[in-house]
Scaffold this active site. Structure first.
Site, PDB file in Angstrom:
ATOM      1  N   LYS A   1     -80.236  15.895 -17.246  1.00 17.65           N
ATOM      2  CA  LYS A   1     -80.214  17.348 -17.059  1.00 17.65           C
ATOM      3  C   LYS A   1     -81.607  17.965 -17.196  1.00 17.65           C
ATOM      4  O   LYS A   1     -81.861  19.027 -16.647  1.00 17.65           O
ATOM      5  CB  LYS A   1     -79.214  17.990 -18.011  1.00 17.65           C
ATOM      6  CG  LYS A   1     -77.784  17.604 -17.627  1.00 17.65           C
ATOM      7  CD  LYS A   1     -76.730  18.329 -18.418  1.00 17.65           C
ATOM      8  CE  LYS A   1     -75.341  18.044 -17.873  1.00 17.65           C
ATOM      9  NZ  LYS A   1     -74.918  16.620 -18.060  1.00 17.65           N
TER      10      LYS A   1
HETATM   11  C1  LIG Z   1     -73.940  15.976 -17.397  1.00 20.66           C
HETATM   12  C2  LIG Z   1     -73.925  14.499 -17.449  1.00 20.66           C
HETATM   13  C3  LIG Z   1     -73.209  13.721 -16.508  1.00 20.66           C
HETATM   14  C4  LIG Z   1     -72.350  14.345 -15.429  1.00 20.66           C
HETATM   15  O1  LIG Z   1     -73.101  15.006 -14.432  1.00 20.66           O
HETATM   16  P1  LIG Z   1     -72.396  16.015 -13.416  1.00 20.66           P
HETATM   17  O2  LIG Z   1     -73.504  16.656 -12.686  1.00 20.66           O
HETATM   18  O3  LIG Z   1     -71.608  16.979 -14.265  1.00 20.66           O
HETATM   19  O4  LIG Z   1     -71.500  15.222 -12.521  1.00 20.66           O
HETATM   20  C5  LIG Z   1     -73.294  12.340 -16.586  1.00 20.66           C
HETATM   21  N1  LIG Z   1     -74.014  11.740 -17.560  1.00 20.66           N
HETATM   22  C6  LIG Z   1     -74.703  12.439 -18.484  1.00 20.66           C
HETATM   23  C7  LIG Z   1     -75.449  11.707 -19.534  1.00 20.66           C
HETATM   24  C8  LIG Z   1     -74.693  13.838 -18.468  1.00 20.66           C
HETATM   25  O5  LIG Z   1     -75.380  14.537 -19.397  1.00 20.66           O
END
Ligand SMILES: *Cc1c(COP(=O)(O)O)cnc(C)c1O
Length: 471
Positions: free
Chosen positions: A113
């Site tokens: 993120k």
């Molecule tokens: C947020 C997150 C996901 C999922 O991503 P999306 O964009 O919601 O599909 C997967 N793995 C980790 C470690 C995350 O923080």
């Protein structure tokens, strides 16, 4: 470039207008009116670019209301070796012939993120200064989103963050990451309740239009178009590292929850990046796997939403999914409005299995799927460590497990590494009988002084707290 709503609102908006907004006024999601096409000559020119310059090239195709020099400077300020750990920013790790990990989790909070949120912080600061405005970001987190938002917004002019989280329910490492921040513009609010209580508070405050307007409340959730667009860049960067010529195709496997990450892969593919398959990997919360297998999209109730060892994928519905369905149905906004408005609200599900469009999800858009269980993830963590000496976190393990079910001879498979193992240490200990490696900059983080306000699950108390901390 103009942006439209997936539910057919007649207005068209520019990038900086939707940057600070959430949903479109009709409840739809914003999407670009078209996907700029990237031809062979452009791919060749981009192949050698440093990540920040590649980001600028991709973003320029979607942003025409920030002067090019400013946008370029924002990209260069965001994607640095100092922040992301390597000059490549998203280095590819080869596990074996045809199978790679793309490292997206070397940013400040060790989850992918950061890739988008770090840019969002700089874009917000830039745009707010240009307008002479301020913004108070109110959010709810069970871990990754909240810390990524705080590390992106800390110290930024014109922005304050009020982040609610369920008191005592995040991992000790995640709590330490967030609560050790001493920046005056970052406010941690630990709610005596569960994650759903935090989300309900955010919704209630956002629905209080008078309060929202007066205190300039905004959000940074994954439906934000700027976040999605920033993620498109690393599909290009991964492709260039896995190939030597633009005639080759690459597949990506994406550990998925809200469909934000893999939706960026869809956008890259629509732009002409030679992607073979987009493999959607879910955990026991298999809303998306069920759709791609059966054509039925069924939102889960809270009793049916499982707490798993890959908690960042524990979702009851996939909030970005509407963007893909809009494309799948030939951009028919009336149908999207019916499916995501009337049908989901009324019946909690819709069914496309008899619709000819559903067959196109794989054939035309490359989407396939799979899922993992806790036992699968433990096995994958053990197997990957034993065979390659590489420690993966539970989310990446989910991706690797599903990727192996979709390998195609001659097409490299890139699995997106979405977090580092240290964030989910308990499961690593369970799988490997040892603590995960800890990047040196996080040594002793649990012992740092914590800045957090514990509060009952009470909307009025949260509003009073926000009011008291906005001059
Ligand atoms: C947020 C997150 C996901 C999922 O991503 P999306 O964009 O919601 O599909 C997967 N793995 C980790 C470690 C995350 O923080």
């Amino acid at each position: 470039m103009n942006y439209l709503s997936t539910r057919g609102h007649p207005d068209r908006r520019r990038f900086c207008e939707i940057l600070l907004e959430g949903l479109a006024p009709d409840g739809g999601l914003y999407l670009s009116e078209s996907y700029p096409q990237v031809d062979d000559a452009t791919l060749t020119r981009w192949r050698g670019l440093p990540y920040a310059d590649l980001a600028f090239e991709v973003l320029s195709l979607y942003i025409d209301d920030i002067p090019a020099d400013d946008l370029h400077a924002l990209c260069r300020k965001t994607y640095t070796e100092a922040v992301f750990g390597t000059a490549a920013i998203v280095p590819l790790k080869k596990l074996e012939d045809g199978l790679y990990l793309e490292a997206l989790s070397n940013g400040p909070t060790l989850a992918f993120k950061d890739m988008a949120m770090q840019l969002l912080g700089n874009l917000f600061e830039y745009e707010l200064a240009r307008r002479g405005e301020e913004l108070n970001i109110l959010g709810a987190t069970s871990g990754d989103t909240g810390s990524a938002a705080e590390y992106a917004m800390r110290g930024k002019q014109g922005v304050r963050v009020f982040m609610t989280s369920p008191h005592g329910r995040m991992s000790p490492f995640q709590q330490a990451q967030m609560f050790s921040l001493q920046d005056a513009n970052i406010h941690n609010i630990a709610i005596e309740g569960v994650f759903d209580d935090c989300q309900d508070i955010v919704k209630a405050v956002s629905n209080d239009l008078e309060f929202k307007r007066r205190y300039k409340i905004g959000t940074v959730n994954s439906i934000n178009w700027a976040r999605l667009m920033a993620q498109v860049v690393y599909y290009f960067a991964g492709y260039f590292q896995a190939t030597t010529s633009n005639t080759q195709k690459v597949s990506f496997t994406v550990p998925s929850g809200n469909f934000g990450n893999v939706c960026a892969g869809h956008v890259a593919r629509m732009m002409g990046l030679p992607i073979a398959q987009l493999v959607v990997a879910t955990n026991e919360n298999d809303v998306l796997d069920e759709f791609f297998r059966t054509g039925v999209y069924r939102v889960r109730g809270s009793a049916d939403t499982h707490e798993t060892s890959s908690p960042s994928m524990d979702i009851s519905k996939a909030s970005n999914f509407e963007r893909f369905v809009f494309d799948l149905l030939g951009r028919d906004a009336n149908r999207v409005r019916d499916l995501f408005g009337a049908q989901l609200t009324g019946q909690g599900r819709f069914d496309l299995h008899t619709d000819p469009a559903f067959a196109q999800a794989a054939a035309r858009y490359g989407f396939v799927s799979g899922k993992s269980t806790h036992a699968n993830r433990l096995d994958t963590i053990r197997d990957t460590f034993a065979r390659f000496g590489v420690m993966v976190d539970t989310h990446t393990a989910d991706g690797l497990k599903v990727a192996r079910e979709h390998l195609q001879a001659g097409t490299p498979m890139v699995v997106l590494e979405t977090a580092l193992p240290i964030k989910f240490a308990a499961t690593i200990v369970e799988a490997l009988g040892r603590e995960p490696d800890r990047p040196a900059k996080f040594d002793g983080i649990e012992a740092l002084p914590k800045r957090v306000q514990v509060m009952p699950s009470d909307v009025a108390r949260v509003q009073a707290y926000i009011a008291a901390h906005c001059p």
